[in-house]
Design an enzyme around this catalytic site. Sequence first.
Site, PDB file in Angstrom:
ATOM      1  N   GLN A 108       0.887  -0.900  -0.196  1.00 32.15           N
ATOM      2  CA  GLN A 108       0.216  -0.251  -0.328  1.00 32.15           C
ATOM      3  C   GLN A 108       1.011   0.724  -0.391  1.00 32.15           C
ATOM      4  OE1 GLN A 108      -1.708  -0.506   3.892  1.00 32.15           O
ATOM      5  NE2 GLN A 108      -0.207  -1.061   4.731  1.00 32.15           N
ATOM      6  N   ASP A 124       0.478   1.394  13.054  1.00 33.84           N
ATOM      7  CA  ASP A 124       0.462   2.519  13.817  1.00 33.84           C
ATOM      8  C   ASP A 124       1.245   2.639  15.492  1.00 33.84           C
ATOM      9  OD1 ASP A 124      -1.530   2.141  15.273  1.00 33.84           O
ATOM     10  OD2 ASP A 124      -2.640   4.192  15.209  1.00 33.84           O
ATOM     11  N   ASP A 163      -6.870  -5.379  14.930  1.00 35.07           N
ATOM     12  CA  ASP A 163      -6.888  -3.580  14.363  1.00 35.07           C
ATOM     13  C   ASP A 163      -6.519  -3.400  13.390  1.00 35.07           C
ATOM     14  OD1 ASP A 163      -6.590  -0.943  14.602  1.00 35.07           O
ATOM     15  OD2 ASP A 163      -5.004  -0.937  15.643  1.00 35.07           O
ATOM     16  N   ASP A 183      -9.950  -0.520   6.621  1.00 35.09           N
ATOM     17  CA  ASP A 183     -10.394  -1.101   5.902  1.00 35.09           C
ATOM     18  C   ASP A 183     -10.781  -2.157   4.948  1.00 35.09           C
ATOM     19  OD1 ASP A 183     -12.377   1.964   6.949  1.00 35.09           O
ATOM     20  OD2 ASP A 183     -11.625   2.888   5.487  1.00 35.09           O
TER      21      ASP A 183
END
Length: 286
Positions: A45, A100, A169, A172
């Site tokens: 990504q 993150d 976690d 989308d």
Amino acid sequence: MKEEKVDQYIKKIDGELWLVEDDRENLKVSYRVKEIIFVEQSPFQHVMVLDTYDFGRMLVLDGVVQSTEKDGYIYNEMIAHVPLHIHPHPKKVLIIGGGDCGAAREIIKYPTVEELYFCEIDELVVKASKEHLKGVSAGLEDDRVHYLFADGIQYMKEHTNEFDVIIVDSSDPVGPATQLFEFDFYKNVFEALKEDGLMVCQSESPIFYKETMQNTYESLNKLFPNVRQYTAVVPTYPGGLWSFTLASKKYEAFIQPNYEETTKYFNKAILQASFALPQFMLEDKK
């Protein structure tokens, strides 16, 4: 950063930089950007860290905001502290995703946690967050944390009766995260949990992504005896109101952990209130 390197997701409007997030091609949310801190394409990504005027530094994947210094703690505290307040002795915890590092930082606050396995498919996301998003990721240097840069879907297939708590976690349900919302994956999560284990996942916006939320609830309800939804308001997520789904093999009651809470959003009153659902969510489950 030189003008010619301004990223495809950044627009220049009246001489200023803006991140324009396009949600479902029906909603556009724009953030005024002070500086592009980091930008790189991983094998999975597009990864950016931006410094913005209202939300501070933010992690952006494929043009979509994932976490910010301003409000990221809300999501991270709610996905981490709720399950760890319900399981009475969470010793071995697994996070799938969470690049993150915010949820991991909350989990290691618990002295009962002996091992935290952190399975994130994209090592670049963790690297960028630890170097450039310290307002979210700082404080994660702990010997109990084991980094696994691997496919969480495959990892779940390889483990049985091993974890007390699993936290999904995910981003989308697009790209590498799509299968993290499917029944087969949840079945593998169920089997990877110990006989009294529990899991939690983010289950999207109850307003804009109701179908995804409902599919998550229905899938987990086929596997676990105790399934409950809860919510929090995260300003940078579409619609603000966000859902989480908790599924437990045994525990329902709230447990009082033996540690001093160091949180900015979560507390025991929020824990109980978060399970009070809006009427439309209750009716959708009928």
